[in-house]
Design an enzyme around this catalytic site. Structure first.
Site, PDB file in Angstrom:
ATOM      1  CG  HIS B 122      -1.877   1.134   1.244  1.00 60.28           C
ATOM      2  ND1 HIS B 122      -3.027   1.123   0.485  1.00 60.28           N
ATOM      3  CD2 HIS B 122      -1.857   2.337   1.880  1.00 60.28           C
ATOM      4  CE1 HIS B 122      -3.691   2.258   0.670  1.00 60.28           C
ATOM      5  NE2 HIS B 122      -2.996   3.011   1.516  1.00 60.28           N
ATOM      6  CG  ASN B 162       1.934  -5.814   6.904  1.00 58.83           C
ATOM      7  OD1 ASN B 162       2.222  -4.616   6.925  1.00 58.83           O
ATOM      8  ND2 ASN B 162       2.844  -6.761   7.085  1.00 58.83           N
ATOM      9  N   GLY B 164       1.759  -2.177   5.574  1.00 61.19           N
ATOM     10  CA  GLY B 164       2.674  -2.063   4.439  1.00 61.19           C
ATOM     11  C   GLY B 164       2.319  -2.994   3.296  1.00 61.19           C
ATOM     12  CD  GLU B 165       2.550  -7.933   3.552  1.00 66.08           C
ATOM     13  OE1 GLU B 165       2.000  -8.800   2.874  1.00 66.08           O
ATOM     14  OE2 GLU B 165       3.283  -8.198   4.533  1.00 66.08           O
ATOM     15  CG  MET B 166      -3.258  -6.740   0.628  1.00 66.73           C
ATOM     16  SD  MET B 166      -3.880  -8.432   0.762  1.00 66.73           S
ATOM     17  CE  MET B 166      -5.404  -8.312  -0.184  1.00 66.73           C
TER      18      MET B 166
END
Lengths: 371, 371
Positions: B122, B162, B164-166
């Site tokens: 993201h 997360n 930093g992910e989704m």
């Protein structure tokens, strides 16, 4: 609501929709043509070819006389070119980051769009405009909202080199492909000559995109004479759509896509985005806020609406269009009928097998997402 | 190099690989079960089921006695659960941006990985570690490089939440699904009860992922007794791989995935990334720089290598592993042989039909990529 009866149309020879084509190609690859398997393959081919037409046999073959027309099934003249295009369409190595492919913003799981107001590009760039659907896009008079690309081949080169989209260059994209032996071989086989250049790349992508059509909507069955394909409410919605004047712009097989029109004919459109429309191409002040009329095919799937994606729902889009383009205020009931009709324009979506991409070689330049 | 001959193995009943299963499901959906089509469908089913085993009939059924084992075809016990999982795996609406799906970083076009040193999350976040392949991942002793999730179901919930992910939350993901009638219906049908929660979501994703196995590698045909499946160079490579001690860690059906080992046994690994490995889970200093031994299945497709993705090629990875794990310096010729062997571990990739996702409803919360 009346749902179409599923049935098996007659075997349709070579006019297969893209999804079935992909199934078939894969299937054929897996089958050694010995006697037994030939038998199976022939049967499987017939099933897939038959499936490709989707849905329903019209009760009558007489086409109604309307300002719109049905979507025809894809005609695939060069399946190898289409197959190469399918790989390229899904290959994120055509972007600087190695993360963004054509399918990222024209997602074939989601009506050929990204369902975002404006797209996300390299380094999380916010795109300036709503991504139009790739479905049926070959039938547009030109590509992009402002028509700056004359066809899909010209369009396909745009995002690859756009710093806010895939942020690559045509040269780097071609160099990447040239470093992968399987791509080099496939381009040679498809084009009958050694070498890869951006024109071949975009030609293949465009050939794949041309197969992404959606025949078989309930509305098209009605158009072809099946009285039972639409409910009374949906039919009333279509009559309202016509009598209000929507078909002045949303006509033809695409329900649009064949003219540029001003956004805000009766009442100015309070755009939040600075897109100026067709004037960016023509340089003429009269073309400011003129945009290509978008197709309404599969509009149920391609939310949000307008060039700036500001209308989140069909209800809102119908309200705004009625007011600023036609000077009409629809009652809640009329709006609902038009929305019900618009949802009958959802066709049979192409079902695409995710390609297995050839791996990079040791000499393939690695993506640089964070540089 | 000897290439396996394609042939038709015996019909294999219900043990179908994922790709064929998807084909089959789609095919079945498109076919009305009248008498004629039943005939076609039966034939098509047989073809697909037969294809699913991939490739080649072993010349002998005796399994060689080796420290490794073949990959078995996927056993699908609940095809409806798998089908739901397939949709969820590809649905970017499980992310805050509406742009990132499971497939973004575990791309089934690219060996179930993203082929990046570290993933893009993201807002273009740079992930802390290399994304492991999803292929055959159900056979790992635990999930993530540090084994912090006990299985695929537990893993699947991680990236969704997360930042930093989704960058979503489990509650928002479930609320999104609850707002889409087609998902509500499908969850009810699959689970036999009303309601959606994150456990059902991750259970379905895990069930789909469990089908993503790659039987049918040339190495496995050799393991099963086919002397012609490997070239002399590849076989020498395997013998070197064993005699050097690689099989001490890379063993079993996955060629790895069943233990944690220190990165830098003989010589310290000069990691550029700060990942500390297994100690983050156990809290024990002795577990610093211990990582789950990655599978070598399909390693040709899952570059770059190591937890930090610092080795770009197999040649480099073999050189580093030999040196820091085994204290060996391979000659150029030996390195080439081992690499040639490693490439025989590429199995038949699951071929997945891109799902057609149900559209959002008017009440579905819209993605917020730029907030």
């Amino acid at each position: 609501m009346i749902r179409p009866r599923a049935s098996m149309p007659g075997l349709s020879g070579m006019r297969v929709a893209a999804g079935a084509l992909m199934n078939l190609k894969k299937l054929k690859k897996h089958i050694t043509m010995n006697a037994t398997s030939r038998l199976f393959a022939a049967a499987a081919f017939s099933v897939l070819a038959a499936c490709s037409e989707g849905g329903q046999t019209p009760r009558s073959s007489s086409l109604r006389s309307e300002p719109v027309a049905p979507v025809a099934a894809a005609r695939v003249d060069d399946p190898e070119l289409v197959e190469l295009g399918r790989k390229l369409y899904f290959d994120p190595r055509l972007s600087k980051s190695g993360f963004i492919s054509c399918n990222s913003c024209h997602n074939l799981s989601m009506g050929g769009s990204d369902n975002l107001k404006s797209s996300i590009g390299h380094n999380w760039s916010k795109g300036p405009i709503n991504a139009p659907t790739v479905l049926n896009s070959s039938m547009n008079l030109a590509q992009f909202w402002d028509g700056r690309a004359k066809d899909l081949q010209e369009q396909a080169g745009g995002p690859i080199a756009n710093p806010g989209e895939m942020a690559f260059t045509h040269k780097l994209a071609v160099d990447m492909l040239l470093s992968i032996p399987a791509y080099v071989d496939e381009f040679r086989e498809v084009f009958g000559a050694e070498g890869i250049d951006i024109k071949k790349v975009t030609k293949a992508i465009a050939a794949f995109e041309e197969t992404l059509v959606t025949p078989g909507s309930r509305f098209d069955f009605w158009l072809k004479g099946d009285d039972r394909a639409l409910s009374a409410e949906e039919l009333e919605g279509y009559q309202l759509f016509k009598s209000s004047g929507c078909t002045a712009c949303h006509n033809g097989p695409l329900f649009g896509g064949n003219s540029y029109q001003k956004m805000g004919v009766i009442e100015p459109y309070s755009a939040k985005s600075p897109a100026e429309g067709r004037s960016a191409v023509t340089g003429r002040d009269a073309d400011r806020f003129n945009f290509k009329v978008p197709t309404l095919r599969n509009v149920e799937l391609t939310y949000p609406y307008f060039h700036d994606g500001e209308a989140e729902t069909l209800t809102e889009a119908v309200e705004v269009m009625g007011r600023i383009q036609l000077g009409r205020t629809y009652s809640e009931s009329d709006n609902r009928k038009i929305v019900a009709f618009l949802k009958t324009l959802t066709g049979k979506q192409p079902e695409i097998m995710l390609p297995l991409l050839p791996p990079s070689s040791d000499s393939t330049p690695r993506p640089t997402p964070f540089e």
